[in-house]
Write a protein that holds these residues in place. Sequence first.
Motif, PDB file in Angstrom:
ATOM      1  N   ILE B 225       0.834  -1.198   0.000  1.00  0.00           N
ATOM      2  CA  ILE B 225       0.000   0.000   0.000  1.00  0.00           C
ATOM      3  C   ILE B 225       0.874   1.256   0.000  1.00  0.00           C
ATOM      4  O   ILE B 225       0.638   2.190  -0.767  1.00  0.00           O
ATOM      5  CB  ILE B 225      -0.968  -0.019   1.209  1.00  0.00           C
ATOM      6  N   GLN B 228       2.666   1.675  -3.555  1.00  0.00           N
ATOM      7  CA  GLN B 228       1.749   2.076  -4.630  1.00  0.00           C
ATOM      8  C   GLN B 228       1.287   3.514  -4.459  1.00  0.00           C
ATOM      9  O   GLN B 228       1.224   4.280  -5.421  1.00  0.00           O
ATOM     10  CB  GLN B 228       0.523   1.164  -4.625  1.00  0.00           C
ATOM     11  N   ASN B 229       0.952   3.870  -3.216  1.00  0.00           N
ATOM     12  CA  ASN B 229       0.461   5.216  -2.967  1.00  0.00           C
ATOM     13  C   ASN B 229       1.556   6.254  -3.192  1.00  0.00           C
ATOM     14  O   ASN B 229       1.317   7.317  -3.765  1.00  0.00           O
ATOM     15  CB  ASN B 229      -0.090   5.296  -1.540  1.00  0.00           C
ATOM     16  N   PHE B 232       2.108   6.739  -6.841  1.00  0.00           N
ATOM     17  CA  PHE B 232       0.980   7.504  -7.364  1.00  0.00           C
ATOM     18  C   PHE B 232       1.174   8.994  -7.076  1.00  0.00           C
ATOM     19  O   PHE B 232       0.970   9.841  -7.944  1.00  0.00           O
ATOM     20  CB  PHE B 232      -0.302   6.986  -6.708  1.00  0.00           C
ATOM     21  N   TYR B 246       1.630   4.416 -13.544  1.00  0.00           N
ATOM     22  CA  TYR B 246       0.259   4.672 -13.180  1.00  0.00           C
ATOM     23  C   TYR B 246      -0.614   4.956 -14.389  1.00  0.00           C
ATOM     24  O   TYR B 246      -1.787   4.616 -14.389  1.00  0.00           O
ATOM     25  CB  TYR B 246       0.093   5.794 -12.143  1.00  0.00           C
ATOM     26  N   ALA B 247      -0.017   5.594 -15.422  1.00  0.00           N
ATOM     27  CA  ALA B 247      -0.814   5.937 -16.584  1.00  0.00           C
ATOM     28  C   ALA B 247      -1.521   4.709 -17.152  1.00  0.00           C
ATOM     29  O   ALA B 247      -2.629   4.809 -17.634  1.00  0.00           O
ATOM     30  CB  ALA B 247       0.058   6.572 -17.647  1.00  0.00           C
ATOM     31  N   ASP B 248      -0.882   3.574 -17.082  1.00  0.00           N
ATOM     32  CA  ASP B 248      -1.506   2.365 -17.605  1.00  0.00           C
ATOM     33  C   ASP B 248      -1.557   1.299 -16.526  1.00  0.00           C
ATOM     34  O   ASP B 248      -0.560   0.676 -16.203  1.00  0.00           O
ATOM     35  CB  ASP B 248      -0.727   1.844 -18.813  1.00  0.00           C
ATOM     36  N   PRO B 249      -2.739   1.102 -15.963  1.00  0.00           N
ATOM     37  CA  PRO B 249      -2.840   0.113 -14.896  1.00  0.00           C
ATOM     38  C   PRO B 249      -2.485  -1.288 -15.384  1.00  0.00           C
ATOM     39  O   PRO B 249      -2.320  -2.190 -14.587  1.00  0.00           O
ATOM     40  CB  PRO B 249      -4.306   0.169 -14.480  1.00  0.00           C
TER      41      PRO B 249
END
Lengths: 202, 270
Positions: B225, B228-229, B232, B246-249
């Motif tokens: 977590i 990833q955060n 982001f 992030y642009a492409d999950p």
Amino acid sequence: MRSNTISRRSFVMTAMAGLGAGLVPMPALALTEQSARALVDEVVANINQVIASGKSQNAMIKDFERIFVRYADVPIMARYALGPDARTASRSQLRSFTKAFQSYISRKYGRRFREFVGGRVEVKSTRKIKAGYEIRSTAYLQGQAPFEVTFLVSDKSGSEKFFNMFIEGVNLLLTERTEIGAMLDQRKGNLDQLIKDLPNAG
Amino acid sequence: MRYLTSSWRLLCALTLAALVAGCATKTPEQRARGEIFDPYENTNRSIHAFNRGVDKAIFRPASKGYVTVVPAPVVTGFSNFAENLSYPGQALDFLLQGNPREACIAVGRFLLNTTYGLAGFFDPASEMNIPRVDTNFGETLHVWGFGEGAYVELPLYGPSTTRDAVGVVTNAITNPLGFGIVRPVENIGVYAEVLRRMGDRGNFSDTVDSILYGSADSYAQARLIYLQNRRFELANSGSGSTLDLYADPYAEFDTGTDVYDDPYEDPYAQ
């Protein structure tokens, strides 16, 4: 900037559009930007409706589970969360795991519905991705700073359904895959035991 | 003065660790795929166990008590106060990132909230729709092209990376307010920050509890977590691979398959 606030009207419109789709034969099932947006609106309206119902927590969790099954592609989410073990699992194991996963998710997130009271989701943009659409939105919850939520929608299951969600960049499905993996490790890889325990976990 | 030299020594050691960790073992492919790089997992897990113990015995009960006893507006007031104290340092970081506009916003917020906001307890800047800003030296290092480095869990602080750890220490010892002439209370920034964290711990108690105590592996959950955060948050600044990530999950399925092409495909099994 296009913005789309959840409203009763859009929910009713969506419901009518859905009814219309059922009556008139459509040329092909195709996911569009508008329908992806409408789907988010509809789910938020549904969730708020359940919260407003004032039922007991357990009854609400049952309702959330129904919403989850209706709007999310549960089988693909469960399979992804199970990870490599899905490859070796039998058909019936997968089926029971999917059911267990479904009630685990509903309980885990449904129990915290209070945080969503009066919640509002504003769709900011949508974008085509390989499996369907990515919907970027801002969530407004009471007493919290607004945060970014991204939904992924696909029609690969046969109807338009959510298959993943990111909250401030945190991938829900990947988080659950890590969690399920840890639970499996705890049980020395025993999938049947996990299936038994899962509905009470979370 | 001795405090300063020892802090500098720590900073140098951390920088070195970040540089070594940043370029030694992580391949560009691993970085692009956004994998977790955790070479110190054993140490990290011990620190995690320690942090969890401290949380359970002290921090969690204290925080829950704090938000129960102290009225919500006062809790918010202390959080505002801590945030306001961080603006001068943030302005400096924005300048170092080549971002004068945000630097001005940070200075403007500080001036406004310190005066009209009664020493920062209120946040008139937000009421006047002045955008919120949030940065730190970790982000500055990111903008300068430093990689994330290894995942580390810091004692009493929590999840971080070697790069962000350097940032945390640098911010702590270079806060412009710390060099001011008038310092009514020594280390007031630290106390304010602890109160702010207690407010957050108390207000988001269910979320934090579900990660720390409801998970089968709270260390792995917190790590995933946090990373990833953080990626982001940084995706909009600098030019790291995080932007693409992030642009492409679907970036993690860069083998040309996604969860739908083959649900049994394991993106990590390459």
